[in-house]
Design a protein around this motif. Structure first.
Motif, PDB file in Angstrom:
ATOM      1  N   ALA A 159       0.844  -1.193   0.000  1.00 30.61           N
ATOM      2  CA  ALA A 159       0.000   0.000   0.000  1.00 30.61           C
ATOM      3  C   ALA A 159       0.877   1.240   0.000  1.00 30.61           C
ATOM      4  CB  ALA A 159      -0.927   0.001   1.215  1.00 30.61           C
ATOM      5  N   VAL A 160       0.261   2.369  -0.321  1.00 30.84           N
ATOM      6  CA  VAL A 160       0.952   3.663  -0.253  1.00 30.84           C
ATOM      7  C   VAL A 160       0.152   4.558   0.688  1.00 30.84           C
ATOM      8  CG1 VAL A 160       1.718   5.695  -1.523  1.00 30.84           C
ATOM      9  CG2 VAL A 160       1.863   3.433  -2.593  1.00 30.84           C
ATOM     10  N   LEU A 161       0.798   4.951   1.766  1.00 29.28           N
ATOM     11  CA  LEU A 161       0.163   5.790   2.774  1.00 29.28           C
ATOM     12  C   LEU A 161       0.074   7.221   2.266  1.00 29.28           C
ATOM     13  CD1 LEU A 161      -0.818   5.380   5.758  1.00 29.28           C
ATOM     14  CD2 LEU A 161       1.442   6.188   6.470  1.00 29.28           C
ATOM     15  N   ASN A 162      -1.103   7.821   2.421  1.00 24.99           N
ATOM     16  CA  ASN A 162      -1.273   9.217   2.008  1.00 24.99           C
ATOM     17  C   ASN A 162      -0.320  10.131   2.763  1.00 24.99           C
ATOM     18  OD1 ASN A 162      -3.279   9.065   0.001  1.00 24.99           O
ATOM     19  ND2 ASN A 162      -4.905   8.895   1.536  1.00 24.99           N
ATOM     20  N   ALA A 163       0.115  11.191   2.119  1.00 29.96           N
ATOM     21  CA  ALA A 163       1.115  12.094   2.702  1.00 29.96           C
ATOM     22  C   ALA A 163       0.683  12.629   4.060  1.00 29.96           C
ATOM     23  CB  ALA A 163       1.392  13.243   1.734  1.00 29.96           C
ATOM     24  N   HIS A 164      -0.604  13.010   4.195  1.00 32.98           N
ATOM     25  CA  HIS A 164      -1.053  13.608   5.451  1.00 32.98           C
ATOM     26  C   HIS A 164      -1.156  12.597   6.588  1.00 32.98           C
ATOM     27  CE1 HIS A 164      -4.863  12.040   3.822  1.00 32.98           C
ATOM     28  NE2 HIS A 164      -5.303  12.045   5.074  1.00 32.98           N
ATOM     29  N   MET A 165      -1.041  11.296   6.260  1.00 30.27           N
ATOM     30  CA  MET A 165      -1.076  10.243   7.280  1.00 30.27           C
ATOM     31  C   MET A 165       0.321   9.764   7.660  1.00 30.27           C
ATOM     32  SD  MET A 165      -4.268   9.905   7.925  1.00 30.27           S
ATOM     33  CE  MET A 165      -4.146   8.453   8.963  1.00 30.27           C
ATOM     34  N   SER A 166       1.333  10.194   6.912  1.00 28.82           N
ATOM     35  CA  SER A 166       2.698   9.727   7.131  1.00 28.82           C
ATOM     36  C   SER A 166       3.483  10.716   7.987  1.00 28.82           C
ATOM     37  CB  SER A 166       3.410   9.527   5.790  1.00 28.82           C
ATOM     38  OG  SER A 166       4.771   9.235   5.971  1.00 28.82           O
ATOM     39  N   HIS A 167       4.303  10.193   8.903  1.00 31.19           N
ATOM     40  CA  HIS A 167       5.133  11.075   9.725  1.00 31.19           C
ATOM     41  C   HIS A 167       6.214  11.763   8.888  1.00 31.19           C
ATOM     42  CE1 HIS A 167       7.539   7.363   9.612  1.00 31.19           C
ATOM     43  NE2 HIS A 167       8.593   8.135   9.822  1.00 31.19           N
ATOM     44  N   ARG A 168       6.449  11.236   7.675  1.00 34.94           N
ATOM     45  CA  ARG A 168       7.415  11.861   6.776  1.00 34.94           C
ATOM     46  C   ARG A 168       6.827  13.071   6.046  1.00 34.94           C
ATOM     47  NH1 ARG A 168       9.918   6.600   3.570  1.00 34.94           N
ATOM     48  NH2 ARG A 168      10.731   5.481   5.398  1.00 34.94           N
ATOM     49  N   GLY A 169       5.506  13.172   6.052  1.00 33.05           N
ATOM     50  CA  GLY A 169       4.866  14.259   5.347  1.00 33.05           C
ATOM     51  C   GLY A 169       4.806  14.053   3.848  1.00 33.05           C
ATOM     52  N   GLU A 170       5.005  12.820   3.418  1.00 37.97           N
ATOM     53  CA  GLU A 170       4.959  12.490   1.996  1.00 37.97           C
ATOM     54  C   GLU A 170       4.395  11.092   1.828  1.00 37.97           C
ATOM     55  OE1 GLU A 170       9.511  10.761   1.497  1.00 37.97           O
ATOM     56  OE2 GLU A 170       9.088  12.865   0.984  1.00 37.97           O
ATOM     57  N   ALA A 171       3.919  10.792   0.631  1.00 35.80           N
ATOM     58  CA  ALA A 171       3.391   9.460   0.354  1.00 35.80           C
ATOM     59  C   ALA A 171       4.476   8.414   0.635  1.00 35.80           C
ATOM     60  CB  ALA A 171       2.920   9.370  -1.093  1.00 35.80           C
ATOM     61  N   THR A 172       4.089   7.354   1.331  1.00 32.13           N
ATOM     62  CA  THR A 172       5.075   6.377   1.789  1.00 32.13           C
ATOM     63  C   THR A 172       4.594   4.960   1.487  1.00 32.13           C
ATOM     64  OG1 THR A 172       5.647   7.857   3.630  1.00 32.13           O
ATOM     65  CG2 THR A 172       6.401   5.563   3.776  1.00 32.13           C
ATOM     66  N   GLU A 173       5.457   4.177   0.871  1.00 28.79           N
ATOM     67  CA  GLU A 173       5.127   2.773   0.628  1.00 28.79           C
ATOM     68  C   GLU A 173       5.185   1.994   1.937  1.00 28.79           C
ATOM     69  OE1 GLU A 173       7.356   0.910  -2.427  1.00 28.79           O
ATOM     70  OE2 GLU A 173       6.831   2.385  -3.970  1.00 28.79           O
ATOM     71  N   VAL A 174       4.168   1.210   2.178  1.00 33.15           N
ATOM     72  CA  VAL A 174       4.096   0.433   3.417  1.00 33.15           C
ATOM     73  C   VAL A 174       3.575  -0.972   3.110  1.00 33.15           C
ATOM     74  CG1 VAL A 174       3.741   2.432   4.927  1.00 33.15           C
ATOM     75  CG2 VAL A 174       1.761   1.298   3.877  1.00 33.15           C
ATOM     76  N   ALA A 175       3.740  -1.853   4.075  1.00 32.50           N
ATOM     77  CA  ALA A 175       3.126  -3.178   4.030  1.00 32.50           C
ATOM     78  C   ALA A 175       2.082  -3.220   5.143  1.00 32.50           C
ATOM     79  CB  ALA A 175       4.171  -4.268   4.235  1.00 32.50           C
ATOM     80  N   VAL A 176       0.876  -3.608   4.786  1.00 35.25           N
ATOM     81  CA  VAL A 176      -0.237  -3.605   5.738  1.00 35.25           C
ATOM     82  C   VAL A 176      -0.637  -5.046   6.036  1.00 35.25           C
ATOM     83  CG1 VAL A 176      -2.576  -2.805   6.208  1.00 35.25           C
ATOM     84  CG2 VAL A 176      -1.045  -1.417   4.783  1.00 35.25           C
ATOM     85  N   LYS A 177      -0.586  -5.394   7.314  1.00 32.06           N
ATOM     86  CA  LYS A 177      -0.930  -6.740   7.744  1.00 32.06           C
ATOM     87  C   LYS A 177      -2.334  -6.726   8.350  1.00 32.06           C
ATOM     88  CE  LYS A 177       1.041 -10.595  10.431  1.00 32.06           C
ATOM     89  NZ  LYS A 177       2.149 -10.981  11.341  1.00 32.06           N
ATOM     90  N   VAL A 178      -3.203  -7.558   7.816  1.00 33.79           N
ATOM     91  CA  VAL A 178      -4.602  -7.583   8.248  1.00 33.79           C
ATOM     92  C   VAL A 178      -4.972  -9.002   8.695  1.00 33.79           C
ATOM     93  CG1 VAL A 178      -6.990  -7.087   7.614  1.00 33.79           C
ATOM     94  CG2 VAL A 178      -5.124  -5.800   6.536  1.00 33.79           C
ATOM     95  N   ARG A 179      -5.529  -9.125   9.900  1.00 32.48           N
ATOM     96  CA  ARG A 179      -5.965 -10.426  10.390  1.00 32.48           C
ATOM     97  C   ARG A 179      -7.112 -10.965   9.544  1.00 32.48           C
ATOM     98  NH1 ARG A 179      -6.464  -8.384  15.914  1.00 32.48           N
ATOM     99  NH2 ARG A 179      -4.579  -8.841  17.087  1.00 32.48           N
ATOM    100  N   HIS A 180      -7.131 -12.288   9.399  1.00 34.62           N
ATOM    101  CA  HIS A 180      -8.264 -12.940   8.764  1.00 34.62           C
ATOM    102  C   HIS A 180      -9.501 -12.813   9.661  1.00 34.62           C
ATOM    103  CE1 HIS A 180      -5.769 -14.503   5.636  1.00 34.62           C
ATOM    104  NE2 HIS A 180      -5.121 -15.365   6.401  1.00 34.62           N
TER     105      HIS A 180
END
Length: 209
Positions: free
Chosen positions: A140-161
């Motif tokens: 996933a790519v985290l929106n800039a306003h949600m990232s502590h970097r202040g920019e769009a950030t590639e992340v891995a999102v782990k979701v329980r079944h």
């Protein structure tokens, strides 16, 4: 690190009782075909009956949820204990891992953040990059306003079944209670790992902190 406590331990006693009763009833339903095929195998003792028994074993483990799938995965790595055809069948539990829907991902993100998924991520790959018995991982790519970097950030999102919390609340106790009972009637039957070891492995996968 903070000691892990199962999420349901903090719920009211009536909720825990209901989860336990519901889970036991579901497992009885799931394993009824396996119990029937076991009886037929003992009665007929044919190769066809054995093949049906193995198919029933795997389908029951798959339907029973993550604790039983993980237990089957562990047992599939013990060719010294089980016959080759059972090992081969259980090995499928390591390869044919479950996946859940994008709708579930969206529901989990909204429940955790109070916002829709597209408000959190500018991109969320609906295809999991990896999936296990407890959860799956998405690029996933985290929106800039949600990232502590202040920019769009590639992340891995782990979701329980779905239903993992309920599946893991009492399943380990049930699995090992059955093993202990079986051991009383089959003195040679035992497993090469302790209940505590299995519990630690599973709780590490459940705890996302």
């Amino acid at each position: 690190p903070v000691e892990f406590s199962h999420p349901l331990n903090g719920r009211p006693a009536l909720v825990r009782w209901w989860v336990t009763v519901k889970r036991v009833c579901w497992l009885m339903f799931v394993f009824t075909p396996f119990a029937f095929s076991s009886g037929m195998l003992l009665l007929l003792r044919t190769q066809a009956a054995r093949e049906r028994w193995i198919v029933s074993l795997i389908s029951s483990f798959e339907a029973a949820g993550c604790s039983f799938q993980k237990f089957g995965q562990w047992m599939s790595m013990r060719p010294d204990m089980l016959p080759p055809d059972v090992i081969d069948a259980l090995s499928k539990l390591r390869m044919d891992v479950p996946t859940h829907s994008m709708a579930h991902n969206e529901a989990v993100v909204r429940a955790a953040t109070g916002q829709p998924l597209d408000e959190i991520f500018s991109f969320f790959d609906p295809r999991p990059m990896a999936s296990g018995t407890v959860a799956q991982v998405h690029r996933a790519v985290l929106n800039a306003h949600m990232s502590h970097r202040g920019e769009a950030t590639e992340v891995a999102v782990k979701v329980r079944h779905p239903n993992v919390e309920e599946e893991t609340f009492i399943d380990i106790d049930l699995i090992f209670a059955f093993i202990n009972t079986l051991g009383e009637y089959c003195g040679h039957f035992s497993i090469p790992f302790k209940k505590e070891e299995f519990h630690v492995v599973l709780q590490r996968q459940i705890d996302f902190r």
